[in-house]
Design a protein around this motif. Sequence first.
Motif, PDB file in Angstrom:
ATOM      1  N   GLN A   6       0.838  -1.180   0.000  1.00  0.00           N
ATOM      2  CA  GLN A   6       0.000   0.000   0.000  1.00  0.00           C
ATOM      3  C   GLN A   6       0.884   1.244   0.000  1.00  0.00           C
ATOM      4  N   VAL A   7       0.390   2.299  -0.623  1.00  0.00           N
ATOM      5  CA  VAL A   7       1.096   3.567  -0.587  1.00  0.00           C
ATOM      6  C   VAL A   7       0.656   4.297   0.676  1.00  0.00           C
ATOM      7  N   ASN A   8       1.619   4.672   1.501  1.00  0.00           N
ATOM      8  CA  ASN A   8       1.340   5.364   2.764  1.00  0.00           C
ATOM      9  C   ASN A   8       2.261   6.556   2.918  1.00  0.00           C
ATOM     10  N   ASN A   9       1.902   7.393   3.870  1.00  0.00           N
ATOM     11  CA  ASN A   9       2.798   8.460   4.277  1.00  0.00           C
ATOM     12  C   ASN A   9       3.637   7.945   5.434  1.00  0.00           C
ATOM     13  N   PHE A  17       5.542   6.526   0.438  1.00  0.00           N
ATOM     14  CA  PHE A  17       6.354   5.342   0.160  1.00  0.00           C
ATOM     15  C   PHE A  17       5.436   4.142   0.046  1.00  0.00           C
ATOM     16  N   VAL A  18       5.945   3.090  -0.580  1.00  0.00           N
ATOM     17  CA  VAL A  18       5.191   1.849  -0.689  1.00  0.00           C
ATOM     18  C   VAL A  18       5.472   1.037   0.573  1.00  0.00           C
ATOM     19  N   ARG A  22       8.025  -2.644   6.122  1.00  0.00           N
ATOM     20  CA  ARG A  22       8.280  -1.665   7.175  1.00  0.00           C
ATOM     21  C   ARG A  22       7.210  -0.581   7.168  1.00  0.00           C
ATOM     22  N   SER A  23       7.075   0.059   8.317  1.00  0.00           N
ATOM     23  CA  SER A  23       6.096   1.145   8.420  1.00  0.00           C
ATOM     24  C   SER A  23       6.743   2.511   8.232  1.00  0.00           C
ATOM     25  N   GLU A  31      17.851   5.950   8.888  1.00  0.00           N
ATOM     26  CA  GLU A  31      18.194   6.809  10.032  1.00  0.00           C
ATOM     27  C   GLU A  31      17.978   6.057  11.349  1.00  0.00           C
ATOM     28  N   GLN A  32      16.875   5.311  11.447  1.00  0.00           N
ATOM     29  CA  GLN A  32      16.586   4.528  12.647  1.00  0.00           C
ATOM     30  C   GLN A  32      17.651   3.460  12.865  1.00  0.00           C
TER      31      GLN A  32
END
Length: 144
Positions: A6-9, A17-18, A22-23, A31-32
């Motif tokens: 799914q495409v999410n923010n 991003f798709v 990962r969320s 970075e994480q």
Amino acid sequence: MSRLNQVNNCPKCGALFVKALRSLCNACYKEQEDCYDRVSRFMRKKHNRMATIQEVHEKTEVSLELIQQFVREGRILVSQFPNLAYPCESCGQLIQQGRICGSCKTQITGGLEKIDREKEFKNQLKKNESEQNRTYRSISFDRD
């Protein structure tokens, strides 16, 4: 489109991003992971193994929330680092696993058990009441 792609923010930066495994978007995930590497390197040094989360935060400049997330996820093992603790989400007491402390868990389960007992009692009262309504009684008059 399947649920996995799914495409999410990104919840951190807001970029599109798709969402696959990962969320987070790739940049925020990288970075994480860099933050995790800093914390991990710091904790691997023998003289830092007794550090608290606050000390790790101050020395690595990684946010407290992210360090707590690493501990919650089991990426940093509290069995090897006994002073790493984070606050209970309910009362704020320092804990090393889960989301709530033992006393809050006991309080919550005790409350749920009380509610269950009250429901059971009400159901039993209704059952007894309906049984009484179905019972026929005869009145006998003694005639002299």
